[in-house]
Design a protein around this motif. Structure first.
Motif, PDB file in Angstrom:
ATOM      1  N   LEU A 104     -20.321 -34.975-139.769  1.00  0.00           N
ATOM      2  CA  LEU A 104     -20.019 -33.553-139.834  1.00  0.00           C
ATOM      3  C   LEU A 104     -18.532 -33.316-140.055  1.00  0.00           C
ATOM      4  O   LEU A 104     -18.149 -32.488-140.880  1.00  0.00           O
ATOM      5  CB  LEU A 104     -20.478 -32.865-138.547  1.00  0.00           C
ATOM      6  N   TYR A 105     -17.700 -34.008-139.288  1.00  0.00           N
ATOM      7  CA  TYR A 105     -16.254 -33.876-139.415  1.00  0.00           C
ATOM      8  C   TYR A 105     -15.612 -35.241-139.201  1.00  0.00           C
ATOM      9  O   TYR A 105     -16.160 -36.090-138.481  1.00  0.00           O
ATOM     10  CB  TYR A 105     -15.680 -32.888-138.391  1.00  0.00           C
ATOM     11  N   PRO A 156     -13.039 -28.783-136.905  1.00  0.00           N
ATOM     12  CA  PRO A 156     -12.665 -27.705-137.841  1.00  0.00           C
ATOM     13  C   PRO A 156     -13.515 -26.449-137.677  1.00  0.00           C
ATOM     14  O   PRO A 156     -13.049 -25.341-137.940  1.00  0.00           O
ATOM     15  CB  PRO A 156     -12.878 -28.349-139.212  1.00  0.00           C
ATOM     16  N   ALA A 157     -14.745 -26.616-137.228  1.00  0.00           N
ATOM     17  CA  ALA A 157     -15.626 -25.472-136.949  1.00  0.00           C
ATOM     18  C   ALA A 157     -16.596 -25.889-135.851  1.00  0.00           C
ATOM     19  O   ALA A 157     -16.798 -27.085-135.587  1.00  0.00           O
ATOM     20  CB  ALA A 157     -16.379 -25.038-138.203  1.00  0.00           C
ATOM     21  N   VAL A 158     -17.195 -24.921-135.202  1.00  0.00           N
ATOM     22  CA  VAL A 158     -18.131 -25.198-134.109  1.00  0.00           C
ATOM     23  C   VAL A 158     -19.350 -25.938-134.643  1.00  0.00           C
ATOM     24  O   VAL A 158     -19.881 -25.607-135.708  1.00  0.00           O
ATOM     25  CB  VAL A 158     -18.550 -23.879-133.434  1.00  0.00           C
ATOM     26  N   ILE A 159     -19.801 -26.948-133.909  1.00  0.00           N
ATOM     27  CA  ILE A 159     -21.027 -27.668-134.237  1.00  0.00           C
ATOM     28  C   ILE A 159     -22.167 -27.019-133.451  1.00  0.00           C
ATOM     29  O   ILE A 159     -22.095 -26.905-132.225  1.00  0.00           O
ATOM     30  CB  ILE A 159     -20.906 -29.160-133.896  1.00  0.00           C
ATOM     31  N   THR A 190     -17.120 -27.768-129.558  1.00  0.00           N
ATOM     32  CA  THR A 190     -15.854 -27.413-130.192  1.00  0.00           C
ATOM     33  C   THR A 190     -14.879 -28.573-130.369  1.00  0.00           C
ATOM     34  O   THR A 190     -13.899 -28.439-131.098  1.00  0.00           O
ATOM     35  CB  THR A 190     -15.143 -26.322-129.368  1.00  0.00           C
ATOM     36  N   GLY A 191     -15.100 -29.702-129.709  1.00  0.00           N
ATOM     37  CA  GLY A 191     -14.170 -30.814-129.854  1.00  0.00           C
ATOM     38  C   GLY A 191     -14.429 -31.908-128.846  1.00  0.00           C
ATOM     39  O   GLY A 191     -15.498 -31.975-128.238  1.00  0.00           O
ATOM     40  N   TYR A 208     -11.294 -40.678-136.184  1.00  0.00           N
ATOM     41  CA  TYR A 208     -12.583 -40.373-135.567  1.00  0.00           C
ATOM     42  C   TYR A 208     -13.530 -39.770-136.597  1.00  0.00           C
ATOM     43  O   TYR A 208     -13.096 -39.302-137.662  1.00  0.00           O
ATOM     44  CB  TYR A 208     -12.410 -39.372-134.412  1.00  0.00           C
ATOM     45  N   PHE A 209     -14.794 -39.785-136.280  1.00  0.00           N
ATOM     46  CA  PHE A 209     -15.742 -38.920-136.980  1.00  0.00           C
ATOM     47  C   PHE A 209     -16.791 -38.441-135.994  1.00  0.00           C
ATOM     48  O   PHE A 209     -17.140 -39.134-135.035  1.00  0.00           O
ATOM     49  CB  PHE A 209     -16.363 -39.598-138.210  1.00  0.00           C
ATOM     50  N   ALA A 210     -17.239 -37.218-136.202  1.00  0.00           N
ATOM     51  CA  ALA A 210     -18.295 -36.612-135.385  1.00  0.00           C
ATOM     52  C   ALA A 210     -19.548 -36.522-136.242  1.00  0.00           C
ATOM     53  O   ALA A 210     -19.493 -36.079-137.398  1.00  0.00           O
ATOM     54  CB  ALA A 210     -17.873 -35.226-134.914  1.00  0.00           C
ATOM     55  N   ALA A 211     -20.670 -36.953-135.681  1.00  0.00           N
ATOM     56  CA  ALA A 211     -21.891 -37.043-136.470  1.00  0.00           C
ATOM     57  C   ALA A 211     -23.085 -36.505-135.697  1.00  0.00           C
ATOM     58  O   ALA A 211     -23.043 -36.362-134.469  1.00  0.00           O
ATOM     59  CB  ALA A 211     -22.141 -38.501-136.880  1.00  0.00           C
TER      60      ALA A 211
END
Length: 218
Positions: free
Chosen positions: A26-27, A43-46, A77-78, A93-96
């Motif tokens: 996602l980010y 960068p934006a809310v998940i 949010t983070g 990092y990456f968020a998935a």
């Protein structure tokens, strides 16, 4: 699956299926620990109900603890974490999540039987690479506060470009009676290994925490 679409690779491993979502990035970005921990805002809310899976890769040897995915169901949010006071380092990092989004202007999309989008060829994906579930006990030392620090390691080369999942690093480890211990992940680049530590008073010498690794797929 009884119908639909399946792709397999040359090792007969399913890489795409019309019933299950892939792990979508996602980010992604970088972080800096200035000596008292790090906090990153997405960068934006998940908007997923469950927390996103956050994977990190520090650029130098460090200690990470008290990891948190910040937010609540539908509004993540983070993330943040702490470490050794005064230890400065950076990383990526990456968020998935198992959640595709309609972002491509051409190519291939897949939906399941309930019209949930499973795949969009413009979504960057990640691949789980390994899970460590068996640890070698290294020993125990006593801290200045009178508690005990137990350490474990496992064959974990850190020079392969893999990222470590932090979601479960924040979990406390149960003690032999009623007390709990705090868990730490130590990236030891000098010895090319990960060391897991637990600080507490009555911690057992066997560690059961799994550590999961993944890589973004370019």
């Amino acid at each position: 699956m009884s119908h639909g679409l399946t792709f397999t690779n040359s090792n007969d491993v399913v890489t795409l299926d019309s019933e299950f979502s892939r792990l979508v990035v996602l980010y992604k970005g970088t972080f800096v620990n200035g000596g008292s921990g790090a906090g990153v805002s997405f960068p934006a809310v998940i908007t997923s109900a469950e927390p996103p899976l956050v994977f990190v890769r520090p650029s130098s040897s460090c200690t990470m603890c008290f990891c948190r995915i910040i937010g609540s169901p539908g509004a993540w949010t983070g993330f943040s974490f702490q470490g050794t006071v005064g230890q400065v380092y950076s990383g990526s990092y990456f968020a998935a999540a198992f959640k595709a989004s309609e972002v491509g202007t051409y190519g291939l999309r897949l939906w399941d039987g309930a019209a949930k989008i499973l795949f969009d060829n413009a979504n960057p994906c990640a691949q789980f690479t390994k899970t460590i579930t068996s640890w070698t006990y290294l020993g125990v030392t006593q801290t200045g506060q009178g508690s005990y620090q137990l350490s474990w390691t496992a064959p974990t080369p850190l020079n392969t470009g893999e990222y470590m999942l932090i979601n479960n690093i924040a979990m406390d480890v149960a003690g032999s009676t009623s007390r709990q211990g705090n868990q730490y992940a130590v990236w030891d680049y000098a010895n090319n290994r990960l060391v897991m530590q637990v600080v507490g008073f009555d911690i057992q010498t066997t560690l059961y925490t799994p550590v999961v690794w993944a890589k973004p797929i370019s």
